[in-house]
Scaffold this active site. Structure first.
Site, PDB file in Angstrom:
ATOM      1  N   ASP A  95       0.836  -1.192   0.000  1.00  0.00           N
ATOM      2  CA  ASP A  95       0.000   0.000   0.000  1.00  0.00           C
ATOM      3  C   ASP A  95       0.873   1.245   0.000  1.00  0.00           C
ATOM      4  O   ASP A  95       1.939   1.258  -0.626  1.00  0.00           O
ATOM      5  CB  ASP A  95      -0.926  -0.044   1.231  1.00  0.00           C
ATOM      6  CG  ASP A  95      -2.283   0.585   0.971  1.00  0.00           C
ATOM      7  OD1 ASP A  95      -2.336   1.830   0.922  1.00  0.00           O
ATOM      8  OD2 ASP A  95      -3.266  -0.146   0.808  1.00  0.00           O
ATOM      9  N   HIS A 126      -3.360   5.897   4.131  1.00  0.00           N
ATOM     10  CA  HIS A 126      -4.156   4.834   3.516  1.00  0.00           C
ATOM     11  C   HIS A 126      -3.742   3.475   4.049  1.00  0.00           C
ATOM     12  O   HIS A 126      -4.554   2.731   4.606  1.00  0.00           O
ATOM     13  CB  HIS A 126      -4.004   4.884   1.996  1.00  0.00           C
ATOM     14  CG  HIS A 126      -4.956   4.003   1.256  1.00  0.00           C
ATOM     15  ND1 HIS A 126      -4.673   2.694   0.931  1.00  0.00           N
ATOM     16  CD2 HIS A 126      -6.190   4.232   0.775  1.00  0.00           C
ATOM     17  CE1 HIS A 126      -5.690   2.160   0.281  1.00  0.00           C
ATOM     18  NE2 HIS A 126      -6.640   3.079   0.174  1.00  0.00           N
ATOM     19  N   SER A 336     -11.177  -0.367  -1.144  1.00  0.00           N
ATOM     20  CA  SER A 336      -9.890  -0.481  -0.452  1.00  0.00           C
ATOM     21  C   SER A 336     -10.061  -0.940   0.985  1.00  0.00           C
ATOM     22  O   SER A 336      -9.229  -1.683   1.517  1.00  0.00           O
ATOM     23  CB  SER A 336      -9.183   0.879  -0.427  1.00  0.00           C
ATOM     24  OG  SER A 336      -8.730   1.254  -1.693  1.00  0.00           O
TER      25      SER A 336
END
Length: 468
Positions: A95, A126, A336
């Protein structure tokens, strides 16, 4: 998703990877696996010299306290903890990096394909959110906790919106956003790196999205290597339509025999490598498919992807969103964030059933999901995962298959059998006979009654009795 922040998509640099050449397969099917394209497992580093153009994202604190987040409540995965909490499982998060956090005590640095860190820097806010959903440790007084709180996270930074190839800033207009860095090549290398480092589950909350053709053979070779040679469960996002990734058509009720692969117009990689990856769509708090999920014949399961709470990479607490450079707050949502719920559940299953292969774990997750009415559809696959069922259901190697949508002609009804009126006729005749007997009996009683009346009259005259 709010423009303040969106899930990372490798599509941002798709032109770079597409320039490597076209695949040999039809546009609506993954290309054949070419082992010769497998990237090396070299120490992670950017493929080109990079520079950071944008400042790192800020977070909006929130979610602390005893309230249980919606997704966690809906999945009820804490009920599975009486059997396993994921101990001994290494889950790779490929990621934007995973920041060190007190609720990720065993975080393992896996390297950086964007900059020069060890993979534990999260400029984009994230990867840390993803990792928290998978394995955040429980804390007294806090409702939020990871699906597999005793699993270990391996962090590999593979992409960032804040970085770009060095020298690009001189060619950009003032105020122009960064190009971003990270593509199919770096993603493929990160998959191999994670597999070689012993990951049992790989979480890929990123996608490469394209309309038409896409040369992702290097990524195909990487996921095949990890899934088959290294026996890794690979969990990948379905992609979001608000990431310039158009959705594919759903099932056509007027063409029930059509192969959904023939309707593919948008490629989502690595999700479409269905033989090696479990692809995840998102559902909202009502269990309905999220409007942003990219539909596709590769969809396998779904999980909550809205109203997300997770670890804050900027602080020791939690976050529910980000803040852009104009002070606007954005929420966390997207496929996600549905992916880590599935990755965490895969870690629970692998800890509970270590004898199962990666393929068997994937089949088990699909077989124990809450299937939609039609059994499978291109938005939620075989349905929303059920962590408790996944670690308790009988039959560790159960498999599932997409239902055949073939039309089947129903036979015309045959001619009706002749009606049998005999019972009715017998009843009517019997009733008529009984009625006739009753009438005859009544008629026959009149002469007897008349004779009896006359006898009573004659007896009264002889006794001297007078009418009153």
């Amino acid at each position: 998703m709010s423009r303040a922040w969106r899930p990372i998509a490798v599509a941002a640099l798709l032109a770079l990877s597409a320039s490597l050449g076209q695949g040999s397969a039809a546009a609506n099917r993954p290309p054949p696996i070419d082992p010769g394209r497998l990237p090396s497992g070299a120490t992670p580093a950017p493929f080109e010299k990079t520079e950071q153009k944008l400042r790192c994202a800020e977070t909006a604190p929130g979610g602390d306290g005893p309230t249980v987040p919606v997704g966690q409540r809906d999945l009820g995965f804490t009920s599975a903890w009486q059997f396993t909490r994921g101990a001994g499982q290494l889950v790779a998060v490929i990621d934007t990096g995973v920041a060190r956090h007190p609720r990720l005590p065993g975080l393992v640095p896996g390297g950086d394909y964007v900059g020069t860190t060890d993979g534990t820097d999260d400029c984009d806010v994230h990867g840390t959110v993803v990792a928290g959903i998978i394995a955040a440790a429980a804390v007294d007084g806090q409702g939020f906790v990871g699906v597999a709180p005793e699993a270990t996270i391996l962090s590999i930074r593979q992409s960032s919106r804040a970085f770009q190839v060095a020298g690009r800033a001189e060619q950009q207009r003032e105020g122009q956003t960064a190009d971003g860095y990270g593509d199919i090549r770096t993603l493929a290398a990160a998959v191999v790196r994670a597999a070689d480092m012993g990951a049992r589950v790989i979480n890929i909350s990123e996608v490469a999205c394209a309309t038409g053709s896409l040369d992702d053979r290097v990524l195909g070779a990487a996921v095949e290597y990890a899934a088959v040679a290294k026996d890794v469960v690979i969990v990948a996002a379905a992609g979001n339509t608000d990431e310039n990734c158009a959705s594919n058509p759903g099932l056509d009720p007027l063409r029930p025999t059509a192969d959904p692969w023939d309707q593919v117009s948008t490629i989502v990689s690595p999700a479409w490598y269905d033989d090696y990856v479990i692809a995840v769509g998102s559902v909202d708090s009502n269990g309905a498919p999220s409007q942003f999920t990219v539909a596709g014949p590769w969809l396998d399961v779904a999980a909550p992807g809205e109203n997300i709470t997770s670890l804050d990479p900027r602080r020791s607490g939690l976050t529910t969103g980000t803040i852009d450079d104009k002070g606007r707050q954005g929420v966390l949502r997207g496929t996600s964030f549905a992916v880590p719920y599935v990755s965490g559940t895969a870690a629970l299953v692998r800890a509970r059933f270590p004898q199962l292969s990666a393929r068997q774990v994937i089949d088990r997750l699909k077989a124990t999901a809450h299937a939609p009415a039609e059994g499978w559809n291109p938005l939620v696959g075989f349905g929303v995962i059920d962590p408790y069922a996944a670690v308790t259901a009988d039959g560790g190697t159960n498999t599932v298959a997409r239902p055949t949508m073939a039309a089947k002609a129903l036979p015309l009804p045959g001619a009706a059998a002749p009606r049998d009126d005999r019972p009715r006729n017998i009843a009517l005749i019997g009733a008529a006979a009984i009625g006739g007997v009753l009438v005859l009996a009544i008629l026959a009683s009149f002469p007897i009654r008349r004779r009896l009346h006359l006898s009573d009259t004659n007896a009264g005259a002889g006794s001297g009795a007078t009418p009153s």
